[in-house]
Design a protein around this motif. Structure first.
Motif, PDB file in Angstrom:
ATOM      1  N   UNK A 192       0.852  -1.178   0.000  1.00  0.00           N
ATOM      2  CA  UNK A 192       0.000   0.000   0.000  1.00  0.00           C
ATOM      3  C   UNK A 192       0.891   1.232   0.000  1.00  0.00           C
ATOM      4  N   UNK A 193       0.537   2.216  -0.832  1.00  0.00           N
ATOM      5  CA  UNK A 193       1.295   3.462  -0.929  1.00  0.00           C
ATOM      6  C   UNK A 193       0.420   4.603  -0.432  1.00  0.00           C
ATOM      7  N   UNK A 194       0.960   5.423   0.463  1.00  0.00           N
ATOM      8  CA  UNK A 194       0.247   6.590   0.989  1.00  0.00           C
ATOM      9  C   UNK A 194       1.072   7.825   0.653  1.00  0.00           C
ATOM     10  N   UNK A 195       0.546   8.666  -0.227  1.00  0.00           N
ATOM     11  CA  UNK A 195       1.261   9.892  -0.583  1.00  0.00           C
ATOM     12  C   UNK A 195       0.871  11.011   0.382  1.00  0.00           C
ATOM     13  N   UNK A 196       1.769  11.980   0.536  1.00  0.00           N
ATOM     14  CA  UNK A 196       1.572  13.091   1.461  1.00  0.00           C
ATOM     15  C   UNK A 196       1.212  12.587   2.856  1.00  0.00           C
ATOM     16  N   UNK A 197       1.907  11.578   3.304  1.00  0.00           N
ATOM     17  CA  UNK A 197       1.607  11.012   4.620  1.00  0.00           C
ATOM     18  C   UNK A 197       1.785  12.034   5.736  1.00  0.00           C
ATOM     19  N   UNK A 198       2.697  12.994   5.540  1.00  0.00           N
ATOM     20  CA  UNK A 198       2.935  14.004   6.576  1.00  0.00           C
ATOM     21  C   UNK A 198       1.813  15.025   6.667  1.00  0.00           C
ATOM     22  N   UNK A 199       0.892  15.016   5.697  1.00  0.00           N
ATOM     23  CA  UNK A 199      -0.209  15.981   5.710  1.00  0.00           C
ATOM     24  C   UNK A 199      -1.520  15.374   6.214  1.00  0.00           C
ATOM     25  N   UNK A 200      -1.565  14.084   6.388  1.00  0.00           N
ATOM     26  CA  UNK A 200      -2.811  13.447   6.829  1.00  0.00           C
ATOM     27  C   UNK A 200      -3.020  13.684   8.318  1.00  0.00           C
ATOM     28  N   UNK A 201      -4.272  13.827   8.769  1.00  0.00           N
ATOM     29  CA  UNK A 201      -4.524  13.867  10.216  1.00  0.00           C
ATOM     30  C   UNK A 201      -3.955  12.620  10.879  1.00  0.00           C
ATOM     31  N   UNK A 202      -3.250  12.807  11.988  1.00  0.00           N
ATOM     32  CA  UNK A 202      -2.541  11.691  12.607  1.00  0.00           C
ATOM     33  C   UNK A 202      -3.470  10.545  12.964  1.00  0.00           C
ATOM     34  N   UNK A 203      -4.645  10.859  13.498  1.00  0.00           N
ATOM     35  CA  UNK A 203      -5.575   9.797  13.882  1.00  0.00           C
ATOM     36  C   UNK A 203      -5.976   8.964  12.667  1.00  0.00           C
ATOM     37  N   UNK A 204      -6.206   9.634  11.511  1.00  0.00           N
ATOM     38  CA  UNK A 204      -6.599   8.907  10.295  1.00  0.00           C
ATOM     39  C   UNK A 204      -5.457   8.023   9.795  1.00  0.00           C
ATOM     40  N   UNK A 205      -4.238   8.565   9.831  1.00  0.00           N
ATOM     41  CA  UNK A 205      -3.088   7.791   9.355  1.00  0.00           C
ATOM     42  C   UNK A 205      -2.861   6.567  10.232  1.00  0.00           C
ATOM     43  N   UNK A 206      -2.904   6.744  11.545  1.00  0.00           N
ATOM     44  CA  UNK A 206      -2.673   5.616  12.451  1.00  0.00           C
ATOM     45  C   UNK A 206      -3.767   4.568  12.307  1.00  0.00           C
ATOM     46  N   UNK A 207      -4.999   5.025  12.122  1.00  0.00           N
ATOM     47  CA  UNK A 207      -6.086   4.064  11.951  1.00  0.00           C
ATOM     48  C   UNK A 207      -5.919   3.286  10.651  1.00  0.00           C
ATOM     49  N   UNK A 208      -5.507   3.975   9.583  1.00  0.00           N
ATOM     50  CA  UNK A 208      -5.287   3.292   8.307  1.00  0.00           C
ATOM     51  C   UNK A 208      -4.194   2.237   8.433  1.00  0.00           C
ATOM     52  N   UNK A 209      -3.122   2.572   9.146  1.00  0.00           N
ATOM     53  CA  UNK A 209      -2.045   1.604   9.341  1.00  0.00           C
ATOM     54  C   UNK A 209      -2.515   0.422  10.182  1.00  0.00           C
ATOM     55  N   UNK A 210      -3.293   0.715  11.231  1.00  0.00           N
ATOM     56  CA  UNK A 210      -3.792  -0.367  12.092  1.00  0.00           C
ATOM     57  C   UNK A 210      -4.706  -1.309  11.312  1.00  0.00           C
ATOM     58  N   UNK A 211      -5.423  -0.759  10.331  1.00  0.00           N
ATOM     59  CA  UNK A 211      -6.365  -1.581   9.565  1.00  0.00           C
ATOM     60  C   UNK A 211      -5.665  -2.539   8.609  1.00  0.00           C
ATOM     61  N   UNK A 212      -4.477  -2.180   8.126  1.00  0.00           N
ATOM     62  CA  UNK A 212      -3.862  -2.989   7.067  1.00  0.00           C
ATOM     63  C   UNK A 212      -2.595  -3.717   7.487  1.00  0.00           C
ATOM     64  N   UNK A 213      -1.930  -3.248   8.563  1.00  0.00           N
ATOM     65  CA  UNK A 213      -0.620  -3.808   8.874  1.00  0.00           C
ATOM     66  C   UNK A 213      -0.731  -5.154   9.567  1.00  0.00           C
ATOM     67  N   UNK A 214      -0.217  -6.156   8.910  1.00  0.00           N
ATOM     68  CA  UNK A 214      -0.069  -7.485   9.493  1.00  0.00           C
ATOM     69  C   UNK A 214       1.386  -7.877   9.273  1.00  0.00           C
TER      70      UNK A 214
END
Length: 684
Positions: A1-23
Motif C-alpha cells: 500500500x502506498x500513501x502519498x503526502x503522509x505528513x499531511x494526513x490527520x494523525x488519527x486517520x493515518x494511524x487508523x489506516x495503518x492499524x487496519x492494514x498492517x499485518x
C-alpha cells in the motif's frame, strides 16, 4: 500500500489506516512525505509498540550531473513518443544545468513539452506549454450552456479543495461561483469529463502532478506575472478575490507549497491570508507550518500569530513546527530589545529540548543566559539544567539548578535541585532540598514523589511509603494534562521500585501494570520523555520477571528496546542498557545461551565497557555498570562458558557496588552472591 503526502494526513486517520492494514510479514506500506519530524516519530512509536519493523529512506536527486540528466531526458522523450504514438526525430535537449532539473518531474515535464509542442526552452516555458494544452482541452470539453471561464475557475477550486463528495462539491461551487445549483452542477459535470474521479463517490479531482498544480495556482493568482500562460484578467481577478473564502486547512497547505517555488505568492497572498486566518495553517499540521517558516518572504507578525495558537505544552504533531516557527522568528527579529530577545530564546530552547534537539537547545539557552536579567535568569538556568540532564551531564545540571536556587529560593528550585541528586548518585544530599520543597509547596504531588524516591534510595522505605501515599491522594485530585501524567508515571515507577526492594514484587508488578495502562491512554499526547518512561517501565517489569516468567520478560525487554530504537540521548541509552541486560537474563533462563552471551556484550557496549580491560574503570561508574558486569558473569556461568571472564566480572561488579551506600552495597553483594551460587556453585 502506498500513501502519498503522509505528513499531511490527520494523525488519527493515518494511524487508523495503518492499524487496519498492517499485518507483520504480510503487508508492506510505503509512506511518501516531504518531511520527517514529529509526525514520523509518532508513527514509529506506534510501530515500535507493535514490534513492526520500519525504515526511513531519503530520496535524493534523480540526476546530479548533466550526462545523467540528458540520458533521463532522452529516455523520457522516447517513452512519451511511443505512448502518444508520435513520430519524433531525436530532439535536442534544452539546457538542463539548473538545480531544478535534479528532480524527475522537471525532466519529464521538459521531455513531454518537447514531444507535444517541440518546446525546448526553460522549465517555466515547458510548464506553460503543457498548461496551454490543458486549457485547450478544457475549452474543447466545455458543453453548451457552460462558460469556458467557469471550467477554468473550477480547475482552480478543485486544485485547492478537491476531491469532495458530490453534494459538498456542488455547495462549494455554488458559493465560489455565486451561482445557483444548476450552474454549479453543469460546471462540475464539465470538470468531471476532463478529470474523471480516481476514487468512487469523490469529484473535483485536483490537477496532478502536484508541482504542475502549484504552478497553475501561481499563474492564476499572479495573472500575467509568469510568461507563457496568461489567464484572462477577469479569471485571475476572480481567483484572487475568492481565495480567502475558498481556503480550508489542506488548501492552505497547498498554497504554501506553491509559494516555495513562486515567492511572489508569499508576499501577495499568503502573508495576508495567514495574518487574518492563522488557524488555517496551524490546523493544516506541522509539515505545512514548517514549510511556511522556510519561505523567503515569511513575515514575523504572522509567525507570532501562528505561535500564539500552538499548545503551550509539547505536542508531537506540532513540536518541531513550533521550534521552527521560533527559530525563523529569531532570525527575522535580531534587533529586539534585550529582555524580549532573552524571552524568545528561552521559549525556543524549551521547544528544542522537547523535540530532542539538545545541541541547539543548549546553544540557545546559553545565549538566553547571557542576556537574561532579573526574574528571567532563574528560569533560563532551570532550562539549562534540564538540557544538561537530558544530555547526560547530571553534575552540570545540578550546578545550574543550584545557581537558580541561589537567585530564586523557592519550591520549584528546591525541587529541581533535590531531583538532580538522584542521577548524580547522592540521594542523601538531595533529602534536605526535597524536604524544603515539600514544606514550601504544600500539597504538591511532584515534590512528594521526588522526596519518596530519595527516601527509597537511602533505604528509608517506610517514610518513602508515607510520602508516596500522600502524593497518590493528591494526584487523585488533579485534572489530567501532559505534565501531570508525566509526574504520575514517575510516582508509579518509584513506587514499583520501592515495593520490589521491600520484597513485595507482586504488588510492584501490579503498580507497573497500572502505569503501562496509563501510557497506553496517552497515544496522542506523548513526547520523548514519556516514551522513555514507558520503555523504563517495561524494562523494570522485565527485570522483575526474568526468573519466574522469562517469556514475558523477554517480550517486555524487546518492546522497551523497540520504543527507544530511534532515540540516542544519554537517558535513553541507560534505559536501553537495563532492558538489554534483562533480555540477556531472560534468554539465559530460556536456555538460549548463545543469544544471551551476545546480548550481554551489547549491554556493556551501551554503557561504555567494551572488554575486560575496561572493567575496573567502568565499575567505578556505579550501579548500572556493576549490574551489567554481574549479568555478564551470570549468563556465562549459566552457559558454562568463559568462566575466567565471569570471575573477573564478578570482582569488578563488587567493586562497583562498593561505591554505593553501605546498605545498598550489602544488598547488592548478597544478591550477586546468591545468584551465582544458585547458577554454578561458584563461591563469591
Amino acid at each position: 500500500m502506498v500513501v502519498d503526502y503522509a505528513d499531511r494526513l490527520p494523525m488519527a486517520d493515518l494511524l487508523q489506516a495503518l492499524a487496519d492494514v498492517l499485518v507483520p510479514g504480510e503487508v508492506r506500506v510505503l509512506l511518501l512525505a516531504r518531511s520527517t519530524g514529529g509526525w514520523w516519530s509518532r508513527v514509529t512509536d506506534e510501530l515500535d509498540a507493535s514490534l513492526i519493523p520500519h525504515e526511513a529512506v531519503e530520496l535524493g536527486p534523480l540526476a546530479d550531473d548533466l550526462p545523467a540528466r540528458l540520458a533521463h531526458f532522452h529516455a523520457a522523450v522516447e517513452d512519451f513518443s511511443t505512448t502518444l504514438r508520435r513520430v519524433t526525430p531525436r530532439l535536442s535537449a534544452p539546457d538542463l544545468r539548473g538545480a531544478r532539473y535534479q528532480q524527475v518531474l522537471a525532466l519529464h515535464t521538459a521531455a513531454l513539452a518537447a514531444v507535444l509542442d517541440g518546446t525546448r526552452g526553460t522549465l517555466d516555458e515547458a510548464t506553460a506549454a503543457l498548461m496551454r494544452r490543458e486549457r485547450a482541452h478544457w475549452h474543447a470539453a466545455t458543453p453548451p450552456g457552460t462558460a469556458a471561464a467557469d471550467l477554468e475557475r473550477v480547475v482552480f477550486i478543485a486544485t485547492l479543495r478537491g476531491p469532495l463528495p458530490y453534494a459538498e462539491a456542488v455547495l462549494v461551487l455554488q458559493k465560489a461561483l455565486s451561482s445557483n445549483a444548476e450552474r454549479a452542477e453543469r460546471a462540475l459535470e464539465a470538470h468531471t469529463v476532463c478529470y474523471p474521479p480516481s476514487r468512487p463517490g469523490l469529484l473535483l479531482e485536483p490537477l496532478l502532478p502536484d508541482r504542475i498544480a502549484e504552478d497553475l495556482l501561481a499563474r492564476l493568482l499572479l495573472g500575467g506575472a509568469r510568461p507563457g500562460y496568461d489567464p484572462a484578467p477577469l479569471v485571475s481577478a476572480w481567483c484572487a478575490d475568492v481565495l480567502p473564502r475558498l481556503l480550508d486547512p489542506p488548501g492552505t497547505a497547498r498554497l504554501v507549497d506553491a509559494a516555495q517555488h513562486h515567492p511572489h505568492l508569499t508576499t501577495k497572498h499568503v502573508n495576508g491570508l495567514l495574518s487574518a486566518h492563522p488557524d488555517l495553517l496551524v490546523r493544516a499540521g506541522g509539515a505545512a507550518l514548517t514549510t511556511y517558516t522556510m519561505l523567503s518572504g515569511a513575515d514575523s507578525d504572522v509567525l507570532r500569530r501562528l505561535y500564539g495558537l500552538m499548545p503551550p505544552e509539547h505536542d508531537p504533531a506540532l513540536g518541531e513546527a513550533a521550534a521552527s516557527v521560533l527559530g525563523r522568528l529569531h532570525a527575522l527579529t535580531p534587533e529586539l530589545p534585550t529582555e524580549q530577545q532573552a524571552a524568545l530564546e528561552y521559549e525556543w530552547g524549551r521547544r528544542l529540548l522537547a523535540v530532542g534537539d539538545l545541541d541547539r537547545a543548549y546553544t540557545t539557552a546559553q545565549r538566553a543566559l547571557e542576556t537574561a536579567n532579573g526574574d528571567a535568569r532563574p528560569h533560563v538556568l532551570l532550562l539549562l539544567s534540564e538540557i544538561q540532564e537530558a544530555s547526560g551531564q547530571p553534575e552540570n545540571a545540578l550546578a545550574a539548578a543550584r545557581a537558580a536556587l541561589a537567585l530564586a529560593p523557592g519550591a520549584r528550585t528546591e525541587l529541581r535541585v533535590a531531583a538532580l541528586h538522584l542521577p548524580a548518585g547522592d540521594p542523601e544530599g538531595g533529602l534536605p532540598h526535597a524536604e524544603a520543597a515539600v514544606r514550601l509547596a504544600g500539597d504538591d504531588p511532584a515534590a512528594l514523589t521526588v522526596y519518596a524516591a530519595l527516601l527509597t534510595e537511602t533505604g528509608a522505605h517506610e517514610a518513602a511509603a508515607e510520602a508516596d501515599a500522600r502524593a497518590d491522594a493528591l494526584f487523585g485530585t488533579r485534572s489530567g494534562g501532559l505534565s501531570i501524567e508525566r509526574e504520575r508515571l514517575v510516582q508509579l515507577h518509584n513506587r514499583a521500585v520501592r515495593l520490589d526492594r521491600s520484597g513485595r514484587t507482586p504488588e510492584a508488578l501490579e503498580v507497573i501494570r497500572g502505569a503501562l495502562e496509563l501510557c497506553d491512554r496517552l497515544p496522542e499526547n506523548t513526547d520523548d520523555r514519556l516514551t522513555t518512561r514507558h520503555a523504563g517501565l517495561l524494562a523494570l517489569r522485565s527485570g522483575m520477571t526474568w526468573s519466574d516468567a522469562p517469556e514475558q520478560s523477554e517480550h517486555d525487554a524487546t518492546r522497551a528496546l523497540a520504543l527507544l530504537s530511534h532515540r540516542s540521548s544519554p537517558t535513553t541509552r541507560t534505559v536501553r542498557a537495563w532492558a538489554t541486560l534483562n533480555r540477556a537474563m531472560s534468554l539465559s533462563t530460556l536456555a538460549r545461551h548463545e543469544e544471551a552471551l551476545r546480548v550481554t556484550e551489547d549491554a556493556l557496549a551501551l554503557l561504555g565497557a567494551s572488554g575486560a580491560d575496561s572493567w575496573p574503570v567502568t565499575a567505578r561508574l556505579g550501579a548500572p555498570v556493576a549490574h551489567a558486569l554481574a549479568t555478564f558473569a551470570g549468563v556465562r556461568l549459566a552457559a558454562g562458558a568463559e568462566l575466567d571472564r565471569a570471575r573477573a566480572a564478578i570482582a569488578a561488579a563488587l567493586e562497583g557496588y562498593a561505591a554505593l551506600s553501605p546498605a545498598e552495597t550489602v544488598r547488592r553483594t548478597e544478591e550477586i552472591a546468591d545468584a551465582h551460587r544458585t547458577r554454578s556453585g561458584l563461591a563469591c
